[in-house]
Design an enzyme around this catalytic site. Structure first.
Site, short mmCIF file in Angstrom:
data_model
loop_
_atom_site.label_atom_id
_atom_site.label_comp_id
_atom_site.label_asym_id
_atom_site.label_seq_id
_atom_site.Cartn_x
_atom_site.Cartn_y
_atom_site.Cartn_z
N SER A 286 0.87 -1.19 0.00
CA SER A 286 0.00 0.00 0.00
C SER A 286 0.89 1.23 0.00
O SER A 286 2.10 1.13 0.21
CB SER A 286 -0.87 0.03 1.26
N ASP A 287 0.31 2.39 -0.24
CA ASP A 287 1.08 3.60 0.00
C ASP A 287 0.96 3.93 1.49
O ASP A 287 0.20 3.29 2.24
CB ASP A 287 0.61 4.76 -0.90
N TRP A 288 1.66 4.92 1.91
CA TRP A 288 1.76 5.33 3.31
C TRP A 288 0.36 5.57 3.90
O TRP A 288 -0.31 6.53 3.52
CB TRP A 288 2.58 6.62 3.35
N ASN A 289 -0.08 4.67 4.76
CA ASN A 289 -1.40 4.78 5.41
C ASN A 289 -2.58 4.71 4.43
O ASN A 289 -3.71 5.04 4.81
CB ASN A 289 -1.54 6.10 6.18
#
Ligand code: NOJ
Length: 751
Positions: A286-289
């Site tokens: 995933s991307d950050w959060n």
């Protein structure tokens, strides 16, 4: 009899290959056997641990915390990002492979985007080189340097098609064209990953951001994307396909939603498209959060729901947020997800770890010094900066400069070692940067330097008079301005993309001295120049050129080298034209210069009419300032004699399109010959032009060369409205020329 046996054998081989990924203990596929064997030994907690990508930023102050070490010891972390202390890397890996229950090694990740220590031009700049070899070599250098710090996974390449220069992350993109982005995407992956994934200098690639991040409405970062299925297939996916075909081991989901579904929870995207259609066999991060950001998106009601959605979508590894860690067990108990799903997610990650050779060689290779800032790395960085620089304008051949000329070097970016590195350069050490002023000084050039403005947004006019006086005492002004690094990149979109601060004002005052002005721009995006274009004689766009920007600029200004870049994005006259791209559709009322009515030509009191009747802006027209593919050198070329080997393309033949190119200038030089094709009528409307090939040639003054491109059916295929990939019978136009707006035209029929 033998024939039958042979056939049977082939069938068995085919079947076993198909099954290899999921067959427990398959001896024919040792990696798969190892994955399954390991998986069978792992507890649920450890499996969940593999799905965790942890940052350390807040938890390592004053050393690695006991809590962090314990979580590695318990097998609760699969990978780390941004562990930048090699002692910590070594210590965490030591704990993972010696003390964790099943001794599964960690992967250490970092955003190594356009170099690690030696910084190359920003990716949009590298895209302007149109040179896959340079992109591959620079990525190799980045991997060699970064792997010496234990980094074996980079969050690059970014392959988001970007058609709106307001978007800050256009700086990291390969530009607006899917073909060029595909060629470069492959090169990045090959460079980062090297010849073998288990080489200690190999850094696994991560194609990002999947998908549509560059299509954010209005160029506003993180914003909604609306992409119809045809555009998705024909424009946004092809660069990713190229990266996967080249073996990219990971892919990152994007922050944005596309058509209402955030990527980290998009099952169709992550399964049907990614796994089935594109045959991706690595793992998804995933991307950050971005998993828990599905809550504010309004797609998940809470963290637990977000985890459920992402697991069901097939998102393997969660970056920084902890919804998997916190909720998978509960979700399993409730039957909202299954253990088989978790096994599959973990297996994808383990498979990559095995391919990387981490189980045999988990440790940072201490023999690899990384050759940080090695001479060869710096030379490549300089070469890349020259290949990336686009000469947009060169009135009366003011460039190259005469070495005798007295130069006034002015501008806020002429001597800014940090700024010229650009976005995502956490590791680039500015003390190694060579600025233009440092280069002029070292070369003992005939110049005076005064900044005039101390940073790109500076509005103070205090130093203007000094700058004007310096200009007056000189023969020519070289103004080096643009945008500081922080004005592009993530979360740095701009609504107005003129030169910021008082730069335009200063340029106008300098122009009023009557001196010739060469504008050198360092920026993360095209900068609208309409207000000042007539005040300057030459414009050299260097993007943020990296560590060796200074020597590259010096060589180009004095003609030791000619700028070689060509625009990978359409350059707008004004931000109001955005999004703007050359491969648009024609519309029912295509704009033409004959019919165009400018706002000032409309009679006062005019009665309502659809003046001009075409698709344009009354004030900004319909043409860009500089077209995609544009770039000048220090000589001129003439194209003639476009010949097609046949005008009938069939499934069985190929067309060879040949053009004659002559260097008509007095200098030797290089030209980037570009091939564009138009499918005139389609079952869905087709772009007015599409790039299908390019070739760089070197010609001596007066020399003539023929350049040929082969066109085959495969090159013309596209996804139609039924998402059928193929080519449709009918007429095609082709152009071969120096940019997307010029070229010799031919045509052929596919039957
Ligand atoms: C957020 C960015 O969108 C992504 O490109 C980057 O790789 C991660 N942060 C990690 O730094």
């Amino acid at each position: 009899m033998y024939k039958k046996l042979y056939l049977l054998l082939i069938i068995i081989v085919i079947i076993s290959c198909k099954e290899e990924k999921k067959t427990l203990g398959n001896d024919n596929n040792p990696t798969e056997a190892k994955v399954n064997e390991l998986l069978a030994k792992m507890t649920l907690d450890e499996k969940i641990g593999q799905l965790n990508l942890r940052g350390t930023s807040s938890r390592v102050k004053g050393g690695l915390s006991d809590e962090l070490k314990q979580s590695v010891r318990d097998g609760k972390v699969g990978a780390f990002l941004n562990v930048m202390n090699t002692e910590y890397v070594d210590e965490l890996q030591r704990i993972a492979v010696n003390e964790s229950p099943n001794k599964v090694p960690l992967i250490f990740a970092r955003d190594v985007i356009h170099g690690f220590k030696t910084i190359f031009p920003i990716p949009l700049g590298l895209a302007a080189s149109w040179n896959a070899e340079t992109v591959k070599e620079s990525s190799r250098v980045a991997a060699v340097e970064a792997s010496s710090s234990g980094i074996r996974w980079t969050f690059a390449p970014m392959l988001d098609i970007a058609r709106d220069s307001r978007w800050g992350r256009i700086a990291e993109s390969p530009g607006e064209d899917p073909y060029l982005a595909g060629v470069l995407g492959k090169a990045y992956v090959e460079g980062f990953q090297g010849d073998s994934l288990n080489d200690p200098t190999s850094m696994i690639a991560c194609a990002k951001h999947f998908i549509g991040y560059g299509a954010a409405i209005g160029g506003r970062d993180y914003n909604t994307a609306i992409i119809n299925k045809e555009l998705l297939q024909n424009v946004y996916l092809p660069p990713f396909k190229a990266a996967f075909d080249a073996g990219s081991q990971t892919v990152m989901t994007s922050f944005n939603e596309t058509n209402g579904i955030p990527a980290s929870g998009d099952k169709k995207l992550l399964q049907d498209i990614l796994r089935e259609q594109l045959k991706f066999d690595g793992f998804v991060v995933s991307d950050w959060n971005s998993v828990i950001e599905m809550i504010p998106h309004g797609f998940a009601k809470d963290e637990k729901h977000a985890a459920e959605i992402s697991v069901n979508a097939g998102m393997n590894m969660e970056m920084t947020s902890a919804s998997y860690e916190n909720h998978i067990k509960e979700l399993l108990k409730e039957g909202k997800i299954s253990e088989q799903q978790i096994n599959n997610l973990v297996a994808d990650i383990l498979r990559v770890k095995f391919r990387m050779g981490l189980f045999e060689n988990p440790n940072r290779d201490t023999n690899n010094s990384g050759d940080l800032y090695a001479k060869s790395h710096l030379e490549l960085a300089k070469k890349a900066a020259i290949e990336s620089s686009v000469l947009l304008k060169n009135k009366e051949n003011i460039l190259p400069l005469n070495k005798e000329a007295k130069v006034a070097v002015i501008g806020p970016l002429a001597d800014k070692p940090r700024e010229q590195l650009g976005t995502w350069t956490f590791d680039g050490d500015k003390t190694h940067t060579v600025t233009p002023v440092a280069t002029f000084t070292k070369a003992k050039a005939n110049f005076n330097f005064i900044e005039g403005l101390s940073y790109s947004r500076d509005v103070s006019e205090n130093e203007f008079q000094k700058a004007i006086n310096t200009a007056k005492k000189s023969d020519v002004v070289v103004f080096i301005g643009g945008e500081e690094a922080i004005l592009s990149g993530e979360a740095h979109s701009r609504a107005n993309i003129n030169l910021p601060g008082a730069q335009e004002k200063l340029i106008k005052k300098l122009a009023a001295t009557g001196k010739k002005i060469v504008l050198v721009i360092m920026a993360g995006r095209p900068i609208t120049l309409t207000n000042i274009i007539d005040d300057v004689d030459a414009v050299l766009m260097t993007w943020h050129p990296g560590t060796m920007g200074g020597p590259a600029i010096y060589d180009m200004l004095y003609g030791e080298q000619e700028p070689l870049g060509r625009l990978p994005v359409t350059w707008p006259k004004t931000a109001g034209q955005l999004p703007l791209f050359y491969n648009h559709k024609n519309t029912g009322r295509p704009a033409t210069s004959e019919e165009f009515v400018h706002i000032d030509s409309i009679p006062i009191g005019a009665w309502q009419s659809s003046l001009g009747n075409t698709s344009h802006y009354l004030d900004a027209g319909f043409t860009p300032h500089f077209p995609f593919g544009h770039g000048l050198g220090y000589t001129t070329f003439e194209y003639s004699d476009l010949k097609l080997s046949t005008q009938k393309l069939t499934d069985a033949n190929t067309i060879e399109a040949t053009v004659t190119v002559k260097n008509t200038g007095s200098k030797d030089g290089s030209e980037l010959v570009q091939l564009y094709v138009q499918d005139v009528v389609g079952s869905i409307t087709r772009p007015v032009k599409e790039l299908k090939g390019f070739e760089r040639i070197l010609l001596k003054s007066g020399e003539v060369k023929n350049v040929s491109f082969k066109i085959q059916v495969e090159d013309l295929k596209y996804f139609n409205s039924d998402l059928k990939y193929g080519v449709e019978k009918g007429d095609f136009n082709i152009w071969i020329g120096k940019n997307s707006a010029e070229g010799l035209k031919g045509s052929f029929v596919y039957e």
